[in-house]
Design a protein around this motif. Sequence first.
Motif, PDB file in Angstrom:
ATOM      1  N   MET A   1       0.839  -1.204   0.000  1.00  0.00           N
ATOM      2  CA  MET A   1       0.000   0.000   0.000  1.00  0.00           C
ATOM      3  C   MET A   1       0.870   1.249   0.000  1.00  0.00           C
ATOM      4  O   MET A   1       1.973   1.248   0.539  1.00  0.00           O
ATOM      5  CB  MET A   1      -0.850   0.053   1.268  1.00  0.00           C
ATOM      6  CG  MET A   1      -1.879  -1.025   1.387  1.00  0.00           C
ATOM      7  SD  MET A   1      -2.848  -0.704   2.894  1.00  0.00           S
ATOM      8  CE  MET A   1      -3.664  -2.269   3.069  1.00  0.00           C
ATOM      9  N   THR A   2       0.355   2.317  -0.569  1.00  0.00           N
ATOM     10  CA  THR A   2       1.055   3.602  -0.492  1.00  0.00           C
ATOM     11  C   THR A   2       0.962   4.129   0.942  1.00  0.00           C
ATOM     12  O   THR A   2       0.199   3.603   1.773  1.00  0.00           O
ATOM     13  CB  THR A   2       0.412   4.665  -1.410  1.00  0.00           C
ATOM     14  OG1 THR A   2      -0.911   4.927  -0.923  1.00  0.00           O
ATOM     15  CG2 THR A   2       0.348   4.191  -2.854  1.00  0.00           C
ATOM     16  N   VAL A   3       1.734   5.187   1.209  1.00  0.00           N
ATOM     17  CA  VAL A   3       1.692   5.844   2.516  1.00  0.00           C
ATOM     18  C   VAL A   3       0.264   6.283   2.847  1.00  0.00           C
ATOM     19  O   VAL A   3      -0.249   6.026   3.938  1.00  0.00           O
ATOM     20  CB  VAL A   3       2.654   7.057   2.518  1.00  0.00           C
ATOM     21  CG1 VAL A   3       2.401   7.975   3.702  1.00  0.00           C
ATOM     22  CG2 VAL A   3       4.102   6.562   2.504  1.00  0.00           C
ATOM     23  N   GLY A   4      -0.396   6.910   1.876  1.00  0.00           N
ATOM     24  CA  GLY A   4      -1.773   7.378   2.093  1.00  0.00           C
ATOM     25  C   GLY A   4      -2.713   6.230   2.411  1.00  0.00           C
ATOM     26  O   GLY A   4      -3.563   6.337   3.295  1.00  0.00           O
ATOM     27  N   GLU A   5      -2.549   5.127   1.699  1.00  0.00           N
ATOM     28  CA  GLU A   5      -3.410   3.964   1.946  1.00  0.00           C
ATOM     29  C   GLU A   5      -3.106   3.335   3.300  1.00  0.00           C
ATOM     30  O   GLU A   5      -4.020   2.924   4.020  1.00  0.00           O
ATOM     31  CB  GLU A   5      -3.223   2.923   0.832  1.00  0.00           C
ATOM     32  CG  GLU A   5      -3.837   3.360  -0.487  1.00  0.00           C
ATOM     33  CD  GLU A   5      -3.327   2.549  -1.674  1.00  0.00           C
ATOM     34  OE1 GLU A   5      -3.905   2.670  -2.757  1.00  0.00           O
ATOM     35  OE2 GLU A   5      -2.329   1.807  -1.508  1.00  0.00           O
ATOM     36  N   ASN A   6      -1.822   3.271   3.642  1.00  0.00           N
ATOM     37  CA  ASN A   6      -1.446   2.771   4.971  1.00  0.00           C
ATOM     38  C   ASN A   6      -2.120   3.598   6.063  1.00  0.00           C
ATOM     39  O   ASN A   6      -2.675   3.049   7.010  1.00  0.00           O
ATOM     40  CB  ASN A   6       0.076   2.850   5.151  1.00  0.00           C
ATOM     41  CG  ASN A   6       0.772   1.536   4.856  1.00  0.00           C
ATOM     42  OD1 ASN A   6       0.741   0.615   5.659  1.00  0.00           O
ATOM     43  ND2 ASN A   6       1.386   1.442   3.691  1.00  0.00           N
TER      44      ASN A   6
ATOM     45  N   ILE B   1     -11.908  10.189   4.907  1.00  0.00           N
ATOM     46  CA  ILE B   1     -10.610   9.540   5.124  1.00  0.00           C
ATOM     47  C   ILE B   1      -9.503  10.387   4.522  1.00  0.00           C
ATOM     48  O   ILE B   1      -8.482  10.662   5.147  1.00  0.00           O
ATOM     49  CB  ILE B   1     -10.585   8.121   4.505  1.00  0.00           C
ATOM     50  CG1 ILE B   1     -11.577   7.209   5.214  1.00  0.00           C
ATOM     51  CG2 ILE B   1      -9.173   7.538   4.578  1.00  0.00           C
ATOM     52  CD1 ILE B   1     -11.696   5.824   4.603  1.00  0.00           C
ATOM     53  N   LYS B   2      -9.736  10.833   3.301  1.00  0.00           N
ATOM     54  CA  LYS B   2      -8.731  11.633   2.604  1.00  0.00           C
ATOM     55  C   LYS B   2      -8.390  12.886   3.418  1.00  0.00           C
ATOM     56  O   LYS B   2      -7.223  13.265   3.558  1.00  0.00           O
ATOM     57  CB  LYS B   2      -9.254  12.008   1.223  1.00  0.00           C
ATOM     58  CG  LYS B   2      -8.146  12.424   0.297  1.00  0.00           C
ATOM     59  CD  LYS B   2      -8.429  11.968  -1.145  1.00  0.00           C
ATOM     60  CE  LYS B   2      -7.169  12.014  -1.954  1.00  0.00           C
ATOM     61  NZ  LYS B   2      -6.994  10.879  -2.845  1.00  0.00           N
ATOM     62  N   GLU B   3      -9.432  13.499   3.976  1.00  0.00           N
ATOM     63  CA  GLU B   3      -9.222  14.703   4.793  1.00  0.00           C
ATOM     64  C   GLU B   3      -8.401  14.392   6.032  1.00  0.00           C
ATOM     65  O   GLU B   3      -7.453  15.099   6.362  1.00  0.00           O
ATOM     66  CB  GLU B   3     -10.586  15.255   5.237  1.00  0.00           C
ATOM     67  CG  GLU B   3     -11.006  16.481   4.461  1.00  0.00           C
ATOM     68  CD  GLU B   3     -12.401  16.896   4.888  1.00  0.00           C
ATOM     69  OE1 GLU B   3     -13.231  17.115   3.982  1.00  0.00           O
ATOM     70  OE2 GLU B   3     -12.665  16.967   6.122  1.00  0.00           O
TER      71      GLU B   3
ATOM     72  N   LEU C   1       4.970  12.552   0.646  1.00  0.00           N
ATOM     73  CA  LEU C   1       5.273  11.115   0.561  1.00  0.00           C
ATOM     74  C   LEU C   1       4.020  10.257   0.383  1.00  0.00           C
ATOM     75  O   LEU C   1       4.108   9.030   0.267  1.00  0.00           O
ATOM     76  CB  LEU C   1       5.992  10.656   1.845  1.00  0.00           C
ATOM     77  CG  LEU C   1       7.281  11.386   2.204  1.00  0.00           C
ATOM     78  CD1 LEU C   1       7.813  10.895   3.545  1.00  0.00           C
ATOM     79  CD2 LEU C   1       8.328  11.195   1.114  1.00  0.00           C
ATOM     80  N   LEU C   2       2.844  10.887   0.366  1.00  0.00           N
ATOM     81  CA  LEU C   2       1.581  10.129   0.437  1.00  0.00           C
ATOM     82  C   LEU C   2       1.418   9.074  -0.657  1.00  0.00           C
ATOM     83  O   LEU C   2       0.784   8.046  -0.427  1.00  0.00           O
ATOM     84  CB  LEU C   2       0.385  11.090   0.414  1.00  0.00           C
ATOM     85  CG  LEU C   2       0.076  11.748   1.759  1.00  0.00           C
ATOM     86  CD1 LEU C   2      -0.959  12.865   1.592  1.00  0.00           C
ATOM     87  CD2 LEU C   2      -0.436  10.704   2.764  1.00  0.00           C
ATOM     88  N   ASP C   3       1.982   9.313  -1.839  1.00  0.00           N
ATOM     89  CA  ASP C   3       1.777   8.355  -2.936  1.00  0.00           C
ATOM     90  C   ASP C   3       2.910   7.355  -3.093  1.00  0.00           C
ATOM     91  O   ASP C   3       2.918   6.544  -4.013  1.00  0.00           O
ATOM     92  CB  ASP C   3       1.541   9.113  -4.244  1.00  0.00           C
ATOM     93  CG  ASP C   3       0.215   9.867  -4.199  1.00  0.00           C
ATOM     94  OD1 ASP C   3      -0.752   9.312  -3.629  1.00  0.00           O
ATOM     95  OD2 ASP C   3       0.162  11.008  -4.687  1.00  0.00           O
TER      96      ASP C   3
END
Length: 226
Positions: free
Chosen positions: A91-96, A111-113, A127-129
């Motif tokens: 998973m990406t950082v954002g997904e983690n 969630i995104k917020e 680094l989110l992606d």
Amino acid sequence: MASLSLRNIKKAYGNNAPVIEGLNLEVGKGEFVVFVGPSGCGKSTLLRMIAGLEDITGGDLLIEGERANELHPSERGIAMVFQSYALYPHMTVGENMGFALRLSGMDKRAIKEAVGRAAEVLRITHLLDRKPAALSGGQRQRVAIGRAIVRQPKVFLFDEPLSNLDASLRVQMRIELARLHRELGTTMVYVTHDQVEAMTLGDRIAVFNAGKLEQVGPPIQLYREP
Ligand code: ADP
Ligand code: ADP
């Protein structure tokens, strides 16, 4: 933030002699308490019991004054950060960071917020992606902390979160953790072997030995010359 009460806590694995016995401690709302003590004295076990990842053999755990011994981990309002970052590699950082919220059924935009806000606090927006493999140790540790922050816990438990980092990163992350505590005001319980971390981060230090607390007090009191 929440208070914690540990009352006469006991832990035994199977029929073995208890690894923790007669442990009492009150952690105030917003307080930063650091556990120190030799390896194998029961520090991790205690954190896991507070988080609900391990059964409590005897005694009572109270969260905000309510008995929590049997509460499911997800209902305790507690987030634990481990020494090994335990990020999902695919998973990406954002997904983690969003994963626990997704499991809880929160909608995507919310969630995104939440992930975006936590990423700003930790300065990892850029680094989110990325995938964890593309991050440095310090960045991975930030993501692990970020994953805990997005859940807006009332209590953070840290199990030697900086011990895998090199010396200069450790100093930097220690400063970041102190800032986080000031900004979020969350109750924190922190295990470390590092005396400097204990002294600079802790409102109080609890000295653990052989399953018992030997001494609890502010750093200045504990580390004063005899
Ligand atoms: P610390 O975090 O202070 O190094 P731990 O909480 O990891 O100490 O361990 C405390 C004691 O409990 C040790 O003697 C360890 O061997 C024992 N212990 C930890 N986990 C288990 C387990 N799952 N089964 C049996 N004994 C365990
Ligand atoms: P799905 O796997 O359902 O397609 P996504 O790929 O959008 O969902 O990612 C899973 C969750 O992680 C999402 O809810 C998303 O909000 C969050 N997330 C992923 N990447 C980012 C990012 N770059 N910034 C903020 N949140 C992110």
